[in-house]
Design an enzyme around this catalytic site. Structure first.
Site, PDB file in Angstrom:
ATOM      1  N   LEU A   4       0.839  -1.197   0.000  1.00 46.38           N
ATOM      2  CA  LEU A   4       0.000   0.000   0.000  1.00 46.38           C
ATOM      3  C   LEU A   4       0.880   1.257   0.000  1.00 46.38           C
ATOM      4  CD1 LEU A   4      -2.626  -1.194   2.631  1.00 46.38           C
ATOM      5  CD2 LEU A   4      -3.097  -0.655   0.222  1.00 46.38           C
ATOM      6  N   ARG A   7       4.325   2.760   2.645  1.00 45.66           N
ATOM      7  CA  ARG A   7       4.878   1.592   3.339  1.00 45.66           C
ATOM      8  C   ARG A   7       6.395   1.514   3.145  1.00 45.66           C
ATOM      9  NH1 ARG A   7      -0.420   2.144   4.371  1.00 45.66           N
ATOM     10  NH2 ARG A   7      -1.172   0.430   5.677  1.00 45.66           N
ATOM     11  N   GLY A   8       7.005   2.603   2.686  1.00 41.08           N
ATOM     12  CA  GLY A   8       8.472   2.633   2.554  1.00 41.08           C
ATOM     13  C   GLY A   8       8.998   1.982   1.287  1.00 41.08           C
ATOM     14  N   ARG A  36       3.329   8.210 -14.068  1.00 44.58           N
ATOM     15  CA  ARG A  36       1.943   8.678 -13.926  1.00 44.58           C
ATOM     16  C   ARG A  36       1.880  10.200 -13.857  1.00 44.58           C
ATOM     17  NH1 ARG A  36       0.709  11.481  -9.731  1.00 44.58           N
ATOM     18  NH2 ARG A  36       1.295   9.918  -8.186  1.00 44.58           N
ATOM     19  N   THR A  87       2.796   0.155  -6.369  1.00 43.59           N
ATOM     20  CA  THR A  87       2.068  -0.607  -5.342  1.00 43.59           C
ATOM     21  C   THR A  87       1.884  -2.071  -5.766  1.00 43.59           C
ATOM     22  OG1 THR A  87      -0.003   0.075  -6.313  1.00 43.59           O
ATOM     23  CG2 THR A  87       0.789   1.372  -4.433  1.00 43.59           C
ATOM     24  N   ARG A 211      38.992   9.277  10.606  1.00 38.13           N
ATOM     25  CA  ARG A 211      40.252   8.578  10.433  1.00 38.13           C
ATOM     26  C   ARG A 211      40.947   8.562  11.790  1.00 38.13           C
ATOM     27  NH1 ARG A 211      43.626  11.162   5.698  1.00 38.13           N
ATOM     28  NH2 ARG A 211      44.977   9.401   6.210  1.00 38.13           N
ATOM     29  N   HIS A 212      41.956   7.730  11.924  1.00 41.92           N
ATOM     30  CA  HIS A 212      42.787   7.762  13.135  1.00 41.92           C
ATOM     31  C   HIS A 212      43.484   9.114  13.216  1.00 41.92           C
ATOM     32  CE1 HIS A 212      46.101   7.357  10.325  1.00 41.92           C
ATOM     33  NE2 HIS A 212      45.371   6.403   9.729  1.00 41.92           N
ATOM     34  N   SER A 215      49.526   9.745  12.292  1.00 40.98           N
ATOM     35  CA  SER A 215      50.427   8.672  12.755  1.00 40.98           C
ATOM     36  C   SER A 215      51.871   9.026  12.425  1.00 40.98           C
ATOM     37  CB  SER A 215      50.053   7.360  12.077  1.00 40.98           C
ATOM     38  OG  SER A 215      50.415   7.422  10.713  1.00 40.98           O
ATOM     39  N   ASN A 218      52.309   8.756   8.784  1.00 36.66           N
ATOM     40  CA  ASN A 218      51.756   9.912   8.063  1.00 36.66           C
ATOM     41  C   ASN A 218      52.799  11.035   8.007  1.00 36.66           C
ATOM     42  OD1 ASN A 218      48.440   9.563   9.573  1.00 36.66           O
ATOM     43  ND2 ASN A 218      49.259   8.693   7.685  1.00 36.66           N
ATOM     44  N   ARG A 264      46.953   2.500  15.355  1.00 36.81           N
ATOM     45  CA  ARG A 264      46.604   3.928  15.267  1.00 36.81           C
ATOM     46  C   ARG A 264      45.110   4.194  15.454  1.00 36.81           C
ATOM     47  NH1 ARG A 264      48.407   1.831  10.436  1.00 36.81           N
ATOM     48  NH2 ARG A 264      47.446   2.375   8.445  1.00 36.81           N
ATOM     49  N   GLU A 288      43.316  -0.927   7.108  1.00 38.11           N
ATOM     50  CA  GLU A 288      43.560  -0.131   5.886  1.00 38.11           C
ATOM     51  C   GLU A 288      43.799  -1.036   4.680  1.00 38.11           C
ATOM     52  OE1 GLU A 288      42.889   2.050   4.114  1.00 38.11           O
ATOM     53  OE2 GLU A 288      44.193   3.800   4.251  1.00 38.11           O
ATOM     54  N   HIS A 353      40.531   4.070   8.518  1.00 38.86           N
ATOM     55  CA  HIS A 353      41.640   4.568   7.698  1.00 38.86           C
ATOM     56  C   HIS A 353      41.122   5.236   6.428  1.00 38.86           C
ATOM     57  CE1 HIS A 353      44.318   1.999  10.182  1.00 38.86           C
ATOM     58  NE2 HIS A 353      43.229   1.259  10.256  1.00 38.86           N
TER      59      HIS A 353
HETATM   60  P1  ATP Z   1       3.969   5.380  -2.329  1.00 38.12           P
HETATM   61  O1  ATP Z   1       3.237   4.143  -2.679  1.00 38.12           O
HETATM   62  O2  ATP Z   1       3.092   6.543  -2.062  1.00 38.12           O
HETATM   63  O3  ATP Z   1       5.047   5.725  -3.321  1.00 38.12           O
HETATM   64  P2  ATP Z   1       5.956   4.216  -0.548  1.00 38.12           P
HETATM   65  O4  ATP Z   1       5.480   2.901  -0.039  1.00 38.12           O
HETATM   66  O5  ATP Z   1       6.929   4.210  -1.678  1.00 38.12           O
HETATM   67  O6  ATP Z   1       4.704   5.119  -0.886  1.00 38.12           O
HETATM   68  P3  ATP Z   1       7.915   5.831   0.820  1.00 38.12           P
HETATM   69  O7  ATP Z   1       7.776   7.056  -0.008  1.00 38.12           O
HETATM   70  O8  ATP Z   1       9.127   5.015   0.587  1.00 38.12           O
HETATM   71  O9  ATP Z   1       6.578   4.950   0.707  1.00 38.12           O
HETATM   72  O10 ATP Z   1       7.820   6.218   2.363  1.00 38.12           O
HETATM   73  C1  ATP Z   1       8.965   6.621   3.075  1.00 38.12           C
HETATM   74  C2  ATP Z   1       8.660   6.503   4.538  1.00 38.12           C
HETATM   75  O11 ATP Z   1       8.492   5.120   4.870  1.00 38.12           O
HETATM   76  C3  ATP Z   1       9.810   7.010   5.396  1.00 38.12           C
HETATM   77  O12 ATP Z   1       9.223   7.875   6.371  1.00 38.12           O
HETATM   78  C4  ATP Z   1      10.380   5.770   6.061  1.00 38.12           C
HETATM   79  O13 ATP Z   1      10.811   6.021   7.386  1.00 38.12           O
HETATM   80  C5  ATP Z   1       9.227   4.795   6.039  1.00 38.12           C
HETATM   81  N1  ATP Z   1       9.594   3.372   5.911  1.00 38.12           N
HETATM   82  C6  ATP Z   1      10.731   2.843   5.445  1.00 38.12           C
HETATM   83  N2  ATP Z   1      10.707   1.497   5.466  1.00 38.12           N
HETATM   84  C7  ATP Z   1       9.499   1.149   5.956  1.00 38.12           C
HETATM   85  C8  ATP Z   1       8.844  -0.091   6.197  1.00 38.12           C
HETATM   86  N3  ATP Z   1       9.476  -1.252   5.960  1.00 38.12           N
HETATM   87  N4  ATP Z   1       7.579  -0.062   6.687  1.00 38.12           N
HETATM   88  C9  ATP Z   1       6.965   1.106   6.921  1.00 38.12           C
HETATM   89  N5  ATP Z   1       7.513   2.320   6.718  1.00 38.12           N
HETATM   90  C10 ATP Z   1       8.765   2.352   6.239  1.00 38.12           C
HETATM   91  O1  F6P Z   2      48.642   7.546   3.793  1.00 38.90           O
HETATM   92  C1  F6P Z   2      47.659   7.049   4.632  1.00 38.90           C
HETATM   93  C2  F6P Z   2      46.931   5.860   4.033  1.00 38.90           C
HETATM   94  O2  F6P Z   2      45.960   5.430   4.962  1.00 38.90           O
HETATM   95  C3  F6P Z   2      47.850   4.671   3.625  1.00 38.90           C
HETATM   96  O3  F6P Z   2      48.143   3.763   4.667  1.00 38.90           O
HETATM   97  C4  F6P Z   2      47.042   4.040   2.488  1.00 38.90           C
HETATM   98  O4  F6P Z   2      47.810   3.191   1.645  1.00 38.90           O
HETATM   99  C5  F6P Z   2      46.542   5.260   1.769  1.00 38.90           C
HETATM  100  O5  F6P Z   2      46.266   6.230   2.780  1.00 38.90           O
HETATM  101  C6  F6P Z   2      45.275   5.023   0.979  1.00 38.90           C
HETATM  102  O6  F6P Z   2      45.008   6.177   0.196  1.00 38.90           O
HETATM  103  P1  F6P Z   2      45.276   6.167  -1.412  1.00 38.90           P
HETATM  104  O7  F6P Z   2      44.410   5.056  -1.904  1.00 38.90           O
HETATM  105  O8  F6P Z   2      44.828   7.541  -1.833  1.00 38.90           O
HETATM  106  O9  F6P Z   2      46.739   5.895  -1.673  1.00 38.90           O
END
Ligand code: ATP
Ligand code: F6P
Length: 424
Positions: A4, A7-8, A36, A87, A211-212, A215, A218, A264, A288, A353
């Protein structure tokens, strides 16, 4: 999708598409509402009354246009997973979808979202439906009332998936997956997808990424290794509890701290864990990216010793695998269980990392694979990600503690530099 309104379904469709794209599976959502809207941009509830023949005709035409585009996408663009977001609320409609797909050699997996919790439905209407393009310019209260009437019209003909349809592959997610019914799932991709869907929840929460701290490696421009924090990195570790607090923690929130198994990140989270008493988990999967034979070298040394590898990495950084090490693609694969666990979890702060953080960030922010490995992730910065109905909100908090930049631009072999003053 089946279910319906409110329903998310659209939220689930969007998340499934993002997850599939992240693991490298071409996926696309076909939202029948969008089709639609081309002919009927602002319908009121009466348009959805099953007794309204004109409405019925227009809605069928929209579904047919979406399905026809979907079939074309499979054929011409080599699509793998199409999500038909509508739906699809009657057995007849589902039979038509099933037969049409079968004739085109496409497997079907019906995903039904069932929810009878009035509070959730009302919340959904107010959160997303009153701001739908269907209701532009309308008073939210009037829109909410009309949407409730729209649901009533759908309820007149809605048939949940039942015994009559047991020949179909389907999953029923009941009340946000508090109960899940699975039928005839036979292949690996469907079971992975179902496992992913089962983990989704809608409780408000945030995920913090850091990130850490800086280090010793670094500072010298070396990559990889398992070095200790520099004195400035240690200062960041001490500043982290206050930075987290500054980012805004919901009252009584329980936060879990995740680190890698490398010194780290553990050192960076040490004061946070001690001061807050939050539970702490170490994950090997958060270590990493393994740079293989290049581990403990600087980018300059890599460019000198392995010039072809260095150029190949720049050419396709996502797919390049270090000799005896990993590529970004490999890291994404080992991070999949982390993403599943993150979807199940509530508030989590992840201290990890540069490369791993980029991959996790790419999942939440839907960043394409050719861009994510080049993303700038400064040290001593806390990122707060908050999932919203149709996307993720991001905020960044910088600690006032200088650090080198470990970012390397394409085509350069720059040693890690101090940030220019303006960027600190
Ligand atoms: P419509 O048929 O009108 O397109 P829809 O079913 O696609 O409606 P959504 O637009 O996705 O509904 O609704 C998003 C809302 O649903 C968000 O507020 C989200 O928190 C909530 N929601 C997400 N998952 C669920 C779920 N499994 N059951 C109920 N509500 C959910
Ligand atoms: O330099 C820090 C670091 O975390 C390295 O240990 C790692 O190899 C690198 O960054 C990853 O980044 P890039 O993919 O951009 O090299």
């Amino acid at each position: 999708m089946v279910g319906l309104p409110a329903r998310g379904k659209s939220l689930i469709s969007g998340k499934a598409m993002r997850y599939l794209a992240w693991v490298g599976i071409p996926a696309r959502v076909f939202n029948v509402g969008t089709y639609r809207r081309q002919d009927t941009p602002h319908p009121n509830a009466a348009f959805f009354d099953p007794a309204n023949k004109e409405g019925e005709k227009a809605r069928r035409a929209a579904a047919e246009a979406a399905v026809s585009d979907m079939l074309r996408w499979f054929k011409e663009k080599n699509g793998t997973v199409a999500i038909l977001d509508a739906t699809n609320s009657t057995k007849a409609r589902r039979r038509w979808i099933y037969e049409t797909c079968k004739n085109a050699g496409i497997d079907t997996l019906f995903v039904e979202s069932v929810c009878d919790n009035e509070e959730i439905i009302m919340h959904n209407i107010l959160e997303v439906k009153t701001t739908s393009p269907d209701y532009v310019g309308l008073d939210p209260e009037v829109a909410a009332q009309d949407f409730r009437n729209r649901i009533r019209n759908y309820e007149k003909v809605y048939e949940t998936i039942d015994e009559d349809e047991k020949q179909y592959t389907y999953v029923k997610l009941i009340n946000v997956s508090s109960t899940v019914i699975i039928n005839q799932i036979k292949d690996y991709l469907s079971s992975r997808l179902v496992y992913y869907l089962q983990n989704l929840h809608i409780k408000p929460r945030s995920i913090w990424l850091s990130r850490h701290g800086e280090s010793e490696f670094n500072l010298t421009g070396k990559i990889g290794g398992d070095s200790n924090l520099s004195p400035r990195g240690e200062a960041y570790a001490r500043a982290l509890p206050a930075l987290l607090k500054q980012s805004g923690i919901p009252k009584n929130a329980k936060i879990t701290i995740w680190t890698s198994t490398l010194k780290r990140t553990i050192q960076t989270a040490r004061h946070l864990a001690a001061e807050t008493g939050y539970e702490k988990l170490e994950w090997k999967a958060l270590d990493e990216l393994d740079s293989g034979v290049c581990d403990s070298l600087t980018y300059e040394q890599i460019a000198e010793r392995y010039p072809e590898d260095f150029a190949a990495r720049d050419e396709d950084k996502y797919n390049y695998r270090y000799r005896g090490g990993e590529s970004y693609r490999d890291v994404v694969i080992r991070l999949e269980p982390i993403i599943m666990e993150l979807e199940r979890s509530e508030n989590v702060i992840i201290v990890t990392h540069q490369a791993v953080l980029r991959c996790i960030y790419a999942y939440f922010l839907n960043l394409p694979q050719d861009q994510s490995p080049w993303m700038q992730v400064p040290l001593h910065t806390l990122m707060k990600l908050t999932p919203r109905a149709y996307g993720t909100e991001e905020q960044r908090y910088k600690a006032n503690i200088p650090a080198v930049s470990t970012w390397r631009a394409k085509g350069t072999s720059a040693k890690h530099q101090e940030y220019p003053a303006g960027l600190k």
